[in-house]
Enzyme design. Structure first.
Site, PDB file in Angstrom:
ATOM      1  N   ALA A 125       7.622  -1.940  -2.886  1.00 22.46           N
ATOM      2  CA  ALA A 125       8.280  -2.533  -1.737  1.00 22.46           C
ATOM      3  C   ALA A 125       8.004  -4.008  -1.530  1.00 22.46           C
ATOM      4  CB  ALA A 125       7.881  -1.874  -0.318  1.00 22.46           C
TER       5      ALA A 125
ATOM      6  N   GLU B  53       7.037   5.366  -6.463  1.00 24.19           N
ATOM      7  CA  GLU B  53       7.923   6.361  -5.721  1.00 24.19           C
ATOM      8  C   GLU B  53       9.414   6.486  -6.179  1.00 24.19           C
ATOM      9  OE1 GLU B  53       6.262   4.441  -2.057  1.00 24.19           O
ATOM     10  OE2 GLU B  53       5.772   6.327  -1.465  1.00 24.19           O
TER      11      GLU B  53
ATOM     12  N   GLU C  82      -1.025   0.591  -2.891  1.00 25.10           N
ATOM     13  CA  GLU C  82      -0.998   0.357  -1.436  1.00 25.10           C
ATOM     14  C   GLU C  82      -2.183   0.361  -0.458  1.00 25.10           C
ATOM     15  OE1 GLU C  82       1.046   2.342  -3.320  1.00 25.10           O
ATOM     16  OE2 GLU C  82       3.012   2.305  -2.531  1.00 25.10           O
TER      17      GLU C  82
END
Ligand code: 3HC
Length: 675
Positions: free
Chosen positions: A63, A105, A125
């Site tokens: 992200a 993901e 993460e």
């Protein structure tokens, strides 16, 4: 189509390509582009399969972290990945570089994954105080089982493509140079077959694996919130259907995201990258070529420094005064490499290769053709000056001359040479082959290209480098001093070494000031005269209480180096308390924090105001990578911001410290040190 996502057709296969440098982070434009491209593929009857791949150096590396903490534009990643998986035509992720976090993901939501052998997959993460928040904790255990999912999510280290293949996380390896073609062929082969969807699988519960994993990593996870949340999510995947599991994952993700720990860890992620940038020097400045390095001194420091370059494939000439010291130093370097090889982290050939790059010598003149010479001799100004005068006469013009001093004035050292522009400090931290931090000390006359060259070189030898100005102790050791001074005063007023150390360890430091002294050696810098006892340290040293190495220091040690409080030290402290006349009182843990940690922030503010550090975040990087400040507290300056600068000022004033004007001003204006 404009934007970072483009598509092209190979017969009945739609290839969706992301080009969002530098790392194809999944920002809003990328997510929107993928969404419309997949929709296009789904509705177009002539498309029978799709491939998602990236241009540039990597598959999606996660992200976009810069979007965190702000309102997210649609589609959010959890929705996007479910939409990809729900497509009724085979979608293949074609992976090169690193498929990390949200990128991994996206890959796991695709029906198939193909990767080049050099690719890596992972969920870093947790290193940002987070967890995979787009189904990663739910799909990974369903595809690869609980043990690997735990490793990947809660520890955050990426795995190689081959391991991912063996574990069932990817379906096929592609040719290193034929990823797109291989992915298209693979996708075509899957047309008409039932679509495997990771979320439809079940993950087998494995309570033993969870327990063993938690136990094995208890030390590593101490103080961190995110590993536990990652573990809880992976366990959840074995207990409930996917839809319920992702809701749990989402809720855990949001809690972590709003918390201080993740903010601190994200701060450090960007701080580390920012530290390499030098204000006022253009990024494209021409760097000097460093092909050969000289190191003076084959002691612990010189040996450790040499290993950094050898491991990076850069030849090192190491110079000592005595053959015996040279042999000992070279022997330790080899032993260190062999120990790493024994743990399976290096091959025998790699050890031989590194050692083959080392030239040990007693001949100072052998440094003549080095591009960089680092002096790591005894910490004494006269000795350093002598070494630099000698170097100036021997080493070729244009070479960089560096001192590994941890305190001394680089300008004074540079002044003995006829080339002060080529001189700077390279302050490595012990053990120099392990510790990530490098303070690069910029002298008044250090040339811009010299500084930039060393900062770039630091990256090559895998150090995190921070620019520091000339002052006693630079950034790190200068801030350590007020802490040590206060710790000693607290002893006089009634605290014990155990109490002070415990407060620091509970705060998250790897050890407290007295444990650190025992590890480093109580006798470091001692005058070596047992009859001259001017302070507690002299008293300990006179009794050969030199720390762990003599099994006695501030603590007593057993054969396994386990510490226990020392009755003898308590006696010595008591004698000094009486002599000092200091007023005794019950010292609270809170007072220890206020008197040992707040003064560090104060010193940091002075350092900033004097321009000895470029930015507050650099100070944080120094303390995280050089002294083990808990990363979940983001370094001393970030920590001060989260505590509130008003509170820090009030604490300092309460204990009678002079508050740094910058700290005071920021507190009054309600400002912070860090962004
Ligand atoms: N978001 C935004 N910017 C990012 C980024 C990300 N995920 N990853 C890297 N960048 C930026 C860096 O800040 C740097 O910017 P700069 O040039 O302005 O300083 C630039 O990209 C290049 O990064 P590096 O210097 O780190 O490049 P390297 O080649 O050394 O390393 C990398 C590449 C291994 C991909 C490394 O950048 C990395 O580890 N990135 C972070 C990966 C990560 O943590 N991903 C998970 C994100 S969280 C997530 O996905 C949540 C999801 O589950 C919902």
């Amino acid at each position: 189509m404009t934007g970072p996502i483009t598509t092209h057709r190979h017969g009945n296969v739609l290839v969706i390509v992301s080009d969002n440098p530098p790392v194809n982070a999944l920002g809003a434009a990328v997510r929107q582009g993928i969404e419309s491209a997949v929709k296009e593929g789904v509705v177009d009857d002539t498309v029978h399969a799709m491939v998602i791949r990236c241009d540039g150096r990597t598959f999606f590396a996660g992200a976009d972290i810069t979007e965190f903490g702000k309102p997210m534009a649609e589609p959010v990643l959890p929705i996007l990945v479910d939409m990809i998986e729900a497509a009724d035509k085979p979608i293949v992720a074609a992976i090169h570089g690193t498929a990390l976090g949200g990128g991994c993901e996206v890959a796991l939501a695709c029906h198939y994954r193909i990767a080049v052998p050099s690719a890596k997959l992972g969920f870093p993460e947790v290193k940002l105080g987070l967890l995979p928040g787009a189904g990663g904790t739910q799909r990974a255990p369903r595809l690869a089982g609980v043990p690997l999912a735990l490793e990947m999510c809660a520890k955050g280290d990426p795995i190689a493509a081959k391991r991912a293949l063996d574990a069932g996380l990817i379906d096929k390896l592609a040719g290193e140079d034929s990823l797109e073609a291989d992915a298209i062929t693979f996708a075509r082969g899957m047309i008409g077959k039932p679509l495997p969807r990771a979320s439809h699988k079940t993950a087998k519960p494995d309570p033993q694996a969870v327990e063993a994993f938690t136990k094995a990593n208890a030390r590593r996870f101490r103080g961190f919130e995110a590993p536990e949340a990652n573990i809880a999510c992976v366990v959840k995947a074995t207990e409930v259907p996917y839809e319920e599991g992702v809701q749990f994952e989402r809720q855990q993700f949001m809690e972590l995201m709003m918390g201080v720990q993740s903010a601190a860890q994200r701060h450090i992620f960007f701080a580390e990258r920012k530290a390499s940038k030098i204000d006022g020097i253009a990024d494209d400045i021409r760097l000097r070529d460093i092909k050969k390095v000289g190191v003076i001194g084959a002691g612990t420091m010189g040996g450790g420094i040499s290993m950094n370059f050898l491991s990076a494939g850069i030849p090192v000439t190491i110079v000592e005064m005595q053959q015996e010291a040279l042999d000992r130093g070279t022997g330790i370097i080899r032993k260190n490499y062999e120990a790493t090889a024994a743990k399976g982290r290096l091959t025998a050939e790699q050890v031989d290769k590194a050692m083959g790059l080392l030239t040990p010598t007693l001949d100072f003149d052998a440094l003549a053709d080095c591009d960089l010479v680092i002096e790591a001799v005894y910490e004494n100004m006269d000795v350093k000056k002598e070494v630099f005068t000698r170097l100036d006469g021997i080493v070729k013009q244009g070479a960089i001359l560096a001192s590994n001093t941890s305190y001394l004035n680089i300008n004074e050292i540079a002044a003995v040479t006829k080339r002060p522009q080529d001189v700077l400090g390279m302050h490595f931290f012990s053990p120099a082959n392990v510790m990530k931090l490098l303070e690069v000390v910029r002298g008044d006359k250090t040339a811009d290209d010299v500084l930039a060259t060393v900062m770039a070189l630091a990256k090559k030898i895998r150090k995190v480098a921070v620019v520091a100005g000339v002052c006693y102790g630079f950034v790190g050791n200068r801030m350590l001093m007020p802490r040590q001074v206060e710790a000693m005063k607290l002893l006089m007023e009634g605290a014990t070494p155990e109490q002070i150390d415990k407060v620091h360890v509970d705060f998250g430091m790897p050890m407290g000031p007295f444990q650190m002294s025992d590890l480093a050696g109580v006798d470091i810098g001692w005058h070596r005269d047992p009859s001259r006892i001017e302070n507690i340290r002299d008293a300990l040293a006179a009794e050969k209480r030199w720390g762990q190495k003599t099994k006695a220091g501030w603590y007593d040690y057993d054969d396994k180096r386990n510490p226990s409080p020392s009755p003898r030290v308590a006696e010595i402290i008591d004698e000094f308390r009486k002599k000092s006349g200091a007023t005794q009182h019950v010292v609270t843990d809170e007072e220890i924090v206020e008197r040992t940690l707040y003064p560090m922030v104060n010193e940091g503010a002075l350092i900033l105001a004097e321009g000895k550090a470029q930015r507050a975040s650099d100070i944080d990087v120094v303390w995280i990578y050089g002294y083990g400040w808990p990363v979940y507290r983001g370094g001393p300056m970030f920590w001060a911001d989260t505590e509130g600068l008003k509170k820090i000022v009030a604490g300092l004033e309460k204990h009678g410290f002079d508050v740094a004007p910058l700290l005071k001003a920021k507190a009054e204006k309600g400002e912070r040190f860090t962004a």
